[in-house]
Enzyme design. Structure first.
Site, PDB file in Angstrom:
ATOM      1  N   ASP A 250      41.568  38.324  56.183  1.00 45.64           N
ATOM      2  CA  ASP A 250      41.552  37.748  57.427  1.00 45.64           C
ATOM      3  C   ASP A 250      41.622  38.511  58.655  1.00 45.64           C
ATOM      4  O   ASP A 250      42.527  39.354  58.516  1.00 45.64           O
ATOM      5  CB  ASP A 250      42.377  36.511  57.486  1.00 45.64           C
TER       6      ASP A 250
ATOM      7  N   ASP B 169      46.226  34.311  56.076  1.00 50.68           N
ATOM      8  CA  ASP B 169      47.562  33.317  56.249  1.00 50.68           C
ATOM      9  C   ASP B 169      47.794  32.311  55.799  1.00 50.68           C
ATOM     10  O   ASP B 169      48.797  31.566  56.016  1.00 50.68           O
ATOM     11  CB  ASP B 169      47.588  33.171  57.978  1.00 50.68           C
TER      12      ASP B 169
END
Length: 646
Positions: free
Chosen positions: A342, A537
């Site tokens: 990400d 995350d």
């Protein structure tokens, strides 16, 4: 953990730690007595009857737990599984018995002493890792200062706290549970949560975590989670899980062990009964060689090849704030062929920073910067924070400024009867060519631009970007050297993604990706490259983390990250991921070294025995010595790996 309180879990976990394959201190005491008797006979002078009696006593004392686990556990497991299920301890017990039958009491005693010593060493290796749980449990807070309606405080048990309770935390206190500061401030040591030893400043509305240590300040906090849902409780659960979820190699060895032992128990009697007819050996020679084969073929070193090394690797990483839900994930990390990241907060800092700015008149730049800073102080969006961070120290604040903050239209203000505006480019019409040129250049570099106008004419431009994490470039360079394909997944435009990817030398960019489509990208990577890891995350990346072969969550100890990932880095530091990959590679090397070495010793001893080139004493020393070497080799993973950035 969700079905019982944390304190109840702690009791259960302590019981598990103390009782799992252990018998308290008795075996060590008995082993020591047996060792003393062996040394007494070795350096003393006794008649043969007393000497052999002392050797037998040595076997019984030092081999108490060997005999117990060999005979009792075999019977128990066989009854439970309704089929013969022996273990390596049974082979050792039979080998000691066989040595005694042929009169080699000293060799039988030596066999038991070395095997039991190796067993204790393996227990030490496991305990070294399980001590991480014990250390966590010791840090578990048990009391809290509850603020009563009268304003007084009362010491209560943490398990009695409810969401919404107000607590008082004094200097040096251990924070009782997760919550939010409602008054006061302090520096807090959060090493128990994220492995970071530098205290972090916390003030009103900041989140605090149970088990962390308050500094010199005092504050009041509001409880936001039940005790079993705190970050600390989830860490304890996660580390506890890692003890039972072994690597695939370790699991396979455990499954093969009873089959292997059964085969040895069949082959040895066949060998003893057939060799006198095939090679004209005497029955005594045949039985003696059969006992050497029994010792040599026992898979002690093989059984110890993976588990101590795996647990040592998990322990090494746990100390550094990298938690794995099991040895299988750590072992398999070395096999990844592709990795997806990400972008925001993982590869980048997670907040925009001013990278460039341009004003059409340099002589007025300082005046305009002061106006911009004064206007942005009335805003609270991330771009405003980036502008203030860049320019606040070099500007004069205008206190009388009246700012209009209209959603969708940016900021507007009147200064000395002149109209000023800050906003996105689409809000402005009167744009000089030099501003447009700069804007196009910055946009093509993936940067976000805002315009600044005076009297409806754009006179300045500010470019911002979420910059790469300082450690990300070195980590990506390491992955590239390992031949691991890297992909950046981002919800931003592909142009912005490519700008960051180019800075980091990432192989591929997937832009404009919605959270629900991230897992599809992981599936495509698995199909194209093979074993794939995902680093994110743990919140909007949850589908991808689950879809990946190994989901790696980064984030300052968020409970969501712990829940969805296979492994968690408790602090946003990509170098810890690289360190974990290096530990995984070293783990696999050590395990295969151990397996090959242990089997080589078995083959060598059996071959030498067949040609009559080894006696039972040498067989015992070589075989059990190899077990000790294998365990010690695995314990090397407890040591830190140097120079994590290469």
């Amino acid at each position: 953990m969700h079905t019982k309180s944390l304190n109840q879990a702690n009791v259960a976990d302590r019981k598990y730690i103390e009782e799992d394959h252990h018998h308290g201190k008795s075996p060590i005491i008995l082993y020591s007595l047996g060792l003393l008797l062996y040394l007494l006979v070795l350096f003393g002078s006794f008649n043969p009857l007393i000497e052999n009696s002392l050797f037998i006593l040595t076997m019984l004392l030092s081999g108490y737990h060997v005999l117990s686990e060999g005979i009792v556990d075999t019977v128990t497991e066989s009854v439970k599984r309704k089929r013969f299920h022996p273990n390596v301890h049974l082979l050792m017990a039979l080998a000691a018995l066989g040595s005694s039958i042929i009169g080699a009491f000293d060799e039988g005693a030596l066999l038991i002493l070395i095997f039991a010593g190796a067993h204790f060493l393996e227990d030490y290796a496991e305990d070294k890792s399980k001590r991480e749980i014990t250390n966590l449990l010791k840090m578990n807070p048990t009391e809290a200062r509850l603020v009563l309606s009268s304003g007084e405080t009362k010491i209560v048990n943490v398990s009695s706290l409810k969401i919404g309770d107000e607590l008082k935390v004094l200097p040096g206190d251990q924070i009782p549970t997760d919550g939010e500061i409602i008054s006061g401030s302090s520096y807090i040591n959060e090493a128990s949560i994220n492995g970071e030893s530098i205290p972090k400043e916390k003030t009103v509305q900041d989140e605090v975590f149970g088990s962390t240590i308050n500094g010199d300040g005092s504050f009041n906090m509001k409880v936001t989670k039940n005790s079993e849902d705190t970050v600390f409780a989830k860490i304890v659960e996660l580390v506890n899980q890692s003890q039972t979820n072994l690597s695939k190699t370790a699991t396979k060895i455990n499954k093969i062990e009873p089959i292997y032992v059964t085969v040895v128990m069949i082959v040895v009697p066949v060998f003893i009964l057939s060799v006198p007819f095939l090679l004209n050996w005497s029955w005594n020679e045949s039985f003696y060689r059969g006992m050497i084969m029994l010792v040599s073929a026992s898979p002690c070193a093989l059984a110890a090849s993976a588990v101590p090394a795996t647990l040592s690797g998990i322990s090494n990483l746990a100390k550094r704030g990298v938690l794995f839900k099991g040895g299988a994930y750590l072992s398999n990390l070395a096999n990844i062929k592709s990795i997806a990241f990400d972008k925001t907060g993982t590869l980048t800092e997670g907040k925009p920073s001013v990278t460039d700015y341009y004003f059409i008149n340099e002589d007025q730049a300082d005046e305009w910067i002061s106006i911009i800073v004064s206007m942005e102080k009335s805003a609270n969006h991330p771009l405003a924070n980036a502008i203030l961070e860049k320019f606040q120290s070099q500007s004069d604040f205008l206190p009388d400024l009246s700012v209009e903050n209209n959603i969708g239209k940016g900021l507007a203000a009147m200064v000395q009867n002149k109209h000023y505006q800050i906003g996105k480019p689409s809000l402005f019409e009167n744009v000089p060519s030099e501003i447009q040129t700069q804007s196009d250049q910055f946009s093509n570099e993936g940067k976000t631009v805002v315009y600044f106008s005076e009297e409806n004419k754009v006179v300045g431009i500010i470019a911002m970007m979420d910059l790469p994490n300082p450690n990300a470039k070195a980590v990506i360079r390491y992955l590239n050297k390992q031949g691991i394909h890297s992909t950046m997944i981002t919800g931003d435009s592909e142009l912005t993604g490519k700008a960051v990817a180019n800075m980091l030398s990432i192989d591929e960019v997937a832009g404009n990706v919605l959270p629900e489509n991230k897992s599809q990208i992981i599936a495509e990577s698995q199909k194209k490259y093979g074993y794939t890891a995902m680093v994110g995350d743990g919140i909007n990346d949850a589908p991808a983390l689950v879809a990946a072969d190994i989901g790696f969550a980064m984030g300052e100890g968020t409970d969501v990250a712990i829940d969805v990932a296979d492994a968690v880095i408790m602090k946003n530091d990509l170098t810890k991921f690289q360190y974990a990959h290096r530990v995984s590679k070293k783990l696999n090397r050590i395990v295969w070294q151990n397996i090959l070495f242990s089997m080589l010793i078995v083959v060598l001893l059996i071959t030498l025995n067949f040609f009559g080139r080894v006696d039972i004493g040498i067989g015992v020393l070589a075989h059990e010595g190899s077990t000790i070497l294998v365990i010690l080799n695995g314990l090397r993973l407890l040591l830190p790996i140097k120079s994590s950035l290469q």
